[in-house]
Scaffold this motif. Structure first.
Motif, PDB file in Angstrom:
ATOM      1  N   SER A 175       0.787  -1.241   0.000  1.00 24.64           N
ATOM      2  CA  SER A 175       0.000   0.000   0.000  1.00 24.64           C
ATOM      3  C   SER A 175       0.819   1.292   0.000  1.00 24.64           C
TER       4      SER A 175
ATOM      5  N   HIS B 137       3.870   2.240  -1.198  1.00 25.96           N
ATOM      6  CA  HIS B 137       4.667   2.646  -2.353  1.00 25.96           C
ATOM      7  C   HIS B 137       4.296   1.927  -3.650  1.00 25.96           C
TER       8      HIS B 137
ATOM      9  N   PRO C 124       0.484   2.740  -5.220  1.00 22.98           N
ATOM     10  CA  PRO C 124       0.431   4.071  -5.849  1.00 22.98           C
ATOM     11  C   PRO C 124       1.249   4.162  -7.129  1.00 22.98           C
ATOM     12  N   HIS C 125       2.404   3.485  -7.154  1.00 27.89           N
ATOM     13  CA  HIS C 125       3.238   3.485  -8.356  1.00 27.89           C
ATOM     14  C   HIS C 125       2.506   2.805  -9.513  1.00 27.89           C
TER      15      HIS C 125
ATOM     16  N   SER D 192      -0.747   2.514  -9.887  1.00 21.07           N
ATOM     17  CA  SER D 192      -1.849   3.389 -10.308  1.00 21.07           C
ATOM     18  C   SER D 192      -1.359   4.498 -11.225  1.00 21.07           C
ATOM     19  N   ARG D 193      -0.233   5.106 -10.865  1.00 21.54           N
ATOM     20  CA  ARG D 193       0.328   6.160 -11.721  1.00 21.54           C
ATOM     21  C   ARG D 193       0.745   5.599 -13.073  1.00 21.54           C
TER      22      ARG D 193
END
Length: 211
Positions: free
Chosen positions: A16, A18, A21-22, A24-25
């Motif tokens: 969750s 790191h 989010p990576h 998702s980007r």
């Protein structure tokens, strides 16, 4: 003796902070490039497909003919993966103490899953890493992938324990006849969950509930 089937992300390590989010980007950037969308439209579409189908990839395959291997390769690149990993404490000890075969069943692509397993230093505990490619891109909670895993390893569901942080995946496992362990801080436990644990550290102590 049980065969243990483990999810990977947010079960064997904490994705969750790191890693998620990576991803998702990276998915948003992929949609921008390949569907020619602006950042806001790409992010909205990514979330729309994720909510509707349970995976952005499924929406892209269904509506845009996206090549799943191309998508997964480009959205799961981690130049600094080792730094981004957040390990579960005492993970090696937990895995050593669990009797029986162990398999990883992940919705992530095989190149990423194997890299995580190698960096965690837990590859010696597992007989296989069963990834989304092995499900023919029909990710959990779709029962199709579960059945392929069972056939590949000649497993009887009643002798398997599924350990996962996602309740819907455990619902499918239970319907197929497996025992289920939910890794969660939730206090409300649905009927298809046999054991709830807040941390993998609790698992060896709860073996008596899985016989």
């Amino acid at each position: 003796m049980h065969t243990w089937i483990f999810d990977l992300d947010n079960t064997l390590h904490d994705a969750s902070p790191h890693i998620f989010p990576h991803i998702s980007r990276s998915m948003t950037a992929y949609l921008q490039t390949h569907l020619r969308l602006d950042p806001e439209a790409a992010s909205t579409l990514r979330l729309t497909y994720w909510r509707r189908y349970g995976a952005t990839l499924l929406g892209l395959m269904r509506h845009h003919g996206t090549d799943p291997r191309h998508f997964l390769w480009h959205t799961h690149q981690f130049p600094e993966l080792e730094r981004m990993l957040r390990r579960e404490p005492y993970l090696h000890g937990v895995l050593r103490r669990l009797p029986g075969r162990k398999i990883i069943f992940s919705n992530s692509p095989v190149h990423y899953a194997r890299a995580v397993v190698r960096l965690l230093g837990i590859d010696r505990y597992f007989d296989d890493v069963f990834s989304i490619e092995h499900t023919k891109f029909r990710p959990k909670p779709d029962a199709y992938g579960f059945r392929r895993l069972l056939r590949r390893h000649r497993l009887e569901p009643r002798r398997c324990v599924m350990v996962d942080d996602t309740a819907e995946n455990l619902r499918t496992a239970k319907r197929l006849g497996m025992r289920t362990v939910w890794v969660t801080r939730s206090k409300r436990v649905p009927g298809f969950v046999d054991v709830r644990i807040g941390s993998l550290l609790e698992l060896p102590r709860r073996l008596n509930l899985l016989t």
